[in-house]
Design a protein around this motif. Structure first.
Motif, PDB file in Angstrom:
ATOM      1  N   UNK A  52      -4.458   5.009  -8.313  1.00 45.65           N
ATOM      2  CA  UNK A  52      -3.843   4.512  -7.301  1.00 45.65           C
ATOM      3  C   UNK A  52      -4.611   3.209  -6.474  1.00 45.65           C
ATOM      4  N   UNK A  53      -6.004   3.723  -6.635  1.00 48.54           N
ATOM      5  CA  UNK A  53      -6.727   2.890  -5.638  1.00 48.54           C
ATOM      6  C   UNK A  53      -7.251   1.477  -6.384  1.00 48.54           C
ATOM      7  N   UNK A  94       0.875  -1.202   0.091  1.00 49.07           N
ATOM      8  CA  UNK A  94       0.083   0.083   0.088  1.00 49.07           C
ATOM      9  C   UNK A  94       0.855   1.170  -0.035  1.00 49.07           C
ATOM     10  N   UNK A  95       1.793   1.239   1.034  1.00 48.89           N
ATOM     11  CA  UNK A  95       2.796   2.570   0.979  1.00 48.89           C
ATOM     12  C   UNK A  95       3.472   2.703  -0.102  1.00 48.89           C
ATOM     13  N   UNK A 153      -3.950  -0.425  -6.407  1.00 45.07           N
ATOM     14  CA  UNK A 153      -3.583  -0.959  -4.958  1.00 45.07           C
ATOM     15  C   UNK A 153      -4.410  -2.205  -4.596  1.00 45.07           C
ATOM     16  N   UNK A 177       1.454   3.718  -3.482  1.00 41.64           N
ATOM     17  CA  UNK A 177       0.901   5.419  -2.983  1.00 41.64           C
ATOM     18  C   UNK A 177       2.195   6.165  -3.421  1.00 41.64           C
ATOM     19  N   UNK A 187      -5.410  10.242 -10.971  1.00 44.62           N
ATOM     20  CA  UNK A 187      -4.428   9.751 -10.124  1.00 44.62           C
ATOM     21  C   UNK A 187      -5.198   8.773  -9.168  1.00 44.62           C
ATOM     22  N   UNK A 188      -6.203   9.421  -8.623  1.00 40.80           N
ATOM     23  CA  UNK A 188      -6.756   8.849  -7.442  1.00 40.80           C
ATOM     24  C   UNK A 188      -7.374   7.290  -8.014  1.00 40.80           C
ATOM     25  N   UNK A 196      -4.928   5.831   2.803  1.00 38.34           N
ATOM     26  CA  UNK A 196      -3.276   5.440   2.589  1.00 38.34           C
ATOM     27  C   UNK A 196      -2.811   5.240   1.463  1.00 38.34           C
ATOM     28  N   UNK A 197      -4.040   4.796   0.415  1.00 39.08           N
ATOM     29  CA  UNK A 197      -3.654   4.506  -0.909  1.00 39.08           C
ATOM     30  C   UNK A 197      -3.440   5.376  -1.929  1.00 39.08           C
ATOM     31  N   UNK A 198      -3.869   6.749  -1.671  1.00 36.56           N
ATOM     32  CA  UNK A 198      -3.482   7.774  -2.545  1.00 36.56           C
ATOM     33  C   UNK A 198      -2.742   8.898  -2.162  1.00 36.56           C
ATOM     34  N   UNK A 199      -2.083   9.702  -2.994  1.00 37.10           N
ATOM     35  CA  UNK A 199      -1.221  10.612  -2.614  1.00 37.10           C
ATOM     36  C   UNK A 199      -2.012  11.854  -2.183  1.00 37.10           C
ATOM     37  N   UNK A 252       3.436   6.186  -7.487  1.00 35.76           N
ATOM     38  CA  UNK A 252       2.500   6.990  -8.097  1.00 35.76           C
ATOM     39  C   UNK A 252       2.454   8.471  -7.889  1.00 35.76           C
ATOM     40  N   UNK A 253       2.965   8.865  -6.594  1.00 35.79           N
ATOM     41  CA  UNK A 253       3.008  10.149  -6.275  1.00 35.79           C
ATOM     42  C   UNK A 253       4.537  10.808  -6.534  1.00 35.79           C
ATOM     43  N   UNK A 285      -1.473  14.828  -2.760  1.00 37.26           N
ATOM     44  CA  UNK A 285      -1.801  15.825  -3.915  1.00 37.26           C
ATOM     45  C   UNK A 285      -3.196  15.916  -4.454  1.00 37.26           C
ATOM     46  N   UNK A 286      -3.990  14.712  -4.296  1.00 36.15           N
ATOM     47  CA  UNK A 286      -5.251  14.438  -5.002  1.00 36.15           C
ATOM     48  C   UNK A 286      -6.389  15.522  -4.203  1.00 36.15           C
TER      49      UNK A 286
END
Lengths: 301, 291
Positions: A285-286, A228-229, A289, A232, A281-282, B123-126, A235-236, B128-129
């Motif tokens: 990532x989800x 998970x870490x 993940x 994230x 992006x959201x 926890x899964x996304x940055x 991608x960021x 910045x979102x």
């Protein structure tokens, strides 16, 4: 079958619990949950902060995918980080944690500090890499290569599109042994030694078999957390690019999804367009993940 | 020392060699960060650059002091801003997370599982979102350019809640049951029984939150909500000096100044980490995501 009124009764019974979670969860709901929904809503609008948002349907998404060449560079680069630095760092975190697991506590603590320090360094870490890759002859890499006679004159690594991506990958890896690394160190300490002894009786012959048949399956919850870490994080990727290469980078070679988002959000004030980037992006990532989680749950089954 | 099973010497040597190689790669930039801070000017321009300082000096530190002393806002104001944001942000985070994690771990109220899955999702996304919506929300609430805008992001930091809840879940229920039989209120149970038992988790979220606040307020891109000179935090100002601009005053930040600033910026989180390290390892042992 629960009725609405029985749920209400249940909730009244737990009013203390709700009171206790409120100070954390109320701001959390506003600044995280509502915020994500707001980004999704704004992504269908044209919004420049001064005027009220104007609905434009899917136009931002259409522009992103069909018109915006820089966004495709950003996507390509980000996927490169997800494909390379993400897994590499995940494996590195586990490898280091695994090798130091049987060392004496003092030695283990010292090595942990060395590998975790770059994460702690934050912004200050970039200055030292600027010095390493400096374009002058006093930069570390240039000095070394000039001295060895491999270069005739210093190269400007941070402005040269041939070097930008490899440098980003190296520096990102250097500072990526973060929360997952600490979780792996801690998790390995919890593995019961008796399991290894029992396995030795059952014919596990070397440390590699031990790793595969015992350690990894027991470590599964920690591997999930670490994944998970790391996902994230990869991608960021943005701070490395902004601080090391400047903003924007030469020919956008170091552009990532997050730096693209910041460009439109913080500099150009095109909030609708930036929100569309944030939404993409959201979702990526989800979804990614969740997929990886499903895959990791199969370990040792 | 535990007994070693199934360990070949060749394998051990191979692993140690590889670890050593990685360790050198990790540590060289850090050694430069430390030794550069003590280098006199002429040692910055040695060819090739030297890893260790030859004639250590404190001139760089006094030069930085000079720069800060010449500015119209006293250095102590920046220090105060940093401490204020850390105390309220990290302190508030620890308090709110403790309050919330206890029912999340031990009570069974409707909506609990949904809230926890949302927290794990966070926890899964940055971060910045949510940057742009949060900027808009903060400006609607009139919070831009206030201490509150720097404090809120650390209050809602999801990792703290996740770790604390996991840690509290491992505490035996019997402790709580017996306290309830004696008529203790939920708050008494939390503050008299639970909190003393979760000290390692408290230390851990202090560190994570502190490094978050520290790095978050230090970059121009990171903070984003602060514009007034008198509200800037110490890391923010120090980073600005290294970038050559310090408020409306231009500063020529020569290599010695940059080196000293990076040394200062890195040593504070490392000091906090050293204090909390053993607690962290204990806490992260409950960080696993159960299937």
């Amino acid at each position: 079958m629960k009725t609405l009124s029985s749920t209400w009764k249940e909730m009244k019974k737990y009013r203390h619990s709700y009171l206790m979670i409120a100070p954390y969860y109320l701001p959390f709901l506003v600044f995280t949950v509502f915020s994500v929904l707001m980004a999704m809503g704004l992504s269908f609008s044209y919004f420049n902060v001064l005027e009220t948002p104007r609905l434009i349907g899917w136009q931002n998404y259409i522009n992103l995918f069909l018109q915006d060449d820089i966004f495709s560079i950003a996507m390509k680069n980000t996927f490169l980080f997800v494909a390379i630095t993400g897994p590499a760092s995940f494996i590195l975190c586990f490898f280091v944690a695994w090798v130091i697991n049987e060392m004496r506590p003092k030695v283990r603590a010292a090595i942990t500090l060395v590998f975790y320090a770059p994460t702690l360094a934050g912004v200050s870490a970039f200055a030292i890499w600027k010095f390493v890759f400096s374009g002058s002859e006093y930069g570390l890499v240039n000095a070394f290569l000039l001295k060895a006679g491999l270069l005739m004159e210093p190269l400007t690594y941070l402005k040269d599109i041939r070097f930008i991506l490899p440098i980003l990958i190296v520096v990102q890896l250097w500072m990526s042994l973060g929360h997952s690394f600490l979780a792996f160190i801690a998790g390995l300490q919890t593995v019961d030694r008796k399991l290894y002894e029992a396995a030795a009786v059952d014919g596990v012959r070397n440390r590699w078999q031990e790793l595969w048949y015992i350690t990894l399956p027991v470590m599964r919850p920690f591997l999930l957390f670490g994944a998970v870490m790391q996902i994230a994080q990869s991608f960021g990727v943005s701070a490395v690019s902004i601080n090391l290469l400047g903003f924007p980078t030469t020919k956008y070679a170091g552009r990532t999804i997050v730096t693209h988002l910041m460009d439109y959000g913080i500099i150009r004030y095109e909030m609708g367009y930036a929100s569309a980037i944030a939404t993409i992006l959201f979702l990526m990532q989800v979804i990614f993940n969740k997929t990886v989680q499903r895959g990791l749950k199969r370990i040792g089954e | 020392m535990t007994n070693r099973l199934n360990r070949s010497v060749g394998g051990t040597l191979f692993l140690l060699f590889f670890l050593g190689f990685l360790g050198i790669f990790m540590v060289i930039p850090l050694v430069f960060t430390i030794s550069n801070a003590f280098k006199p000017l002429n040692e910055f321009y040695l060819f090739p650059p030297k890893l260790f300082v030859r004639n250590p000096t404190l001139t760089n530190f006094t030069d930085l002091k000079q720069i800060l002393a010449n500015f119209w806002i006293p250095f102590t104001r920046y220090l105060f801003n940093s401490l204020w944001v850390v105390v309220l942000g990290t302190g508030g985070h620890v308090l709110f997370v403790s309050l919330a994690a206890y029912p999340m771990a031990k009570h069974d109220f409707p909506g609990k599982n949904l809230l926890f899955s949302i927290t794990v999702l966070a926890l899964m996304f940055s971060p910045e979102v949510t940057k742009i919506p949060n900027f808009i929300i903060m400006s609607k609430l009139g919070l831009i350019d206030t201490y509150t805008s720097m404090i809120i992001p650390s209050l809602v930091f999801p990792l703290g809640l996740f770790l604390m809840k996991q840690y509290m879940e491992d505490l035996p229920d019997s402790l709580i049951e017996s306290a309830k039989c004696e008529g203790a209120s939920e708050y008494a149970i939390l503050f008299r029984i639970i909190i003393p038992l979760v000290k390692p988790a408290l230390m851990t979220i202090v560190l994570f939150n502190f490094t978050f606040v520290w790095s978050q307020t230090s970059g121009e891109m990171g903070g984003g909500y602060i514009f007034s000179e008198k509200l800037k935090t110490l890391p923010y100002v120090l980073v600005q000096i290294t970038q050559g601009g310090f408020g409306s005053m231009q500063v020529f930040a020569w290599d010695g100044i940059v080196a000293v600033i990076n040394f200062l910026l890195i040593s504070i989180p490392i000091a906090v980490f050293l204090i909390t390290q053993s607690s962290i390892v204990e806490t992260m042992a409950t960080s696993g995501i159960k299937d």
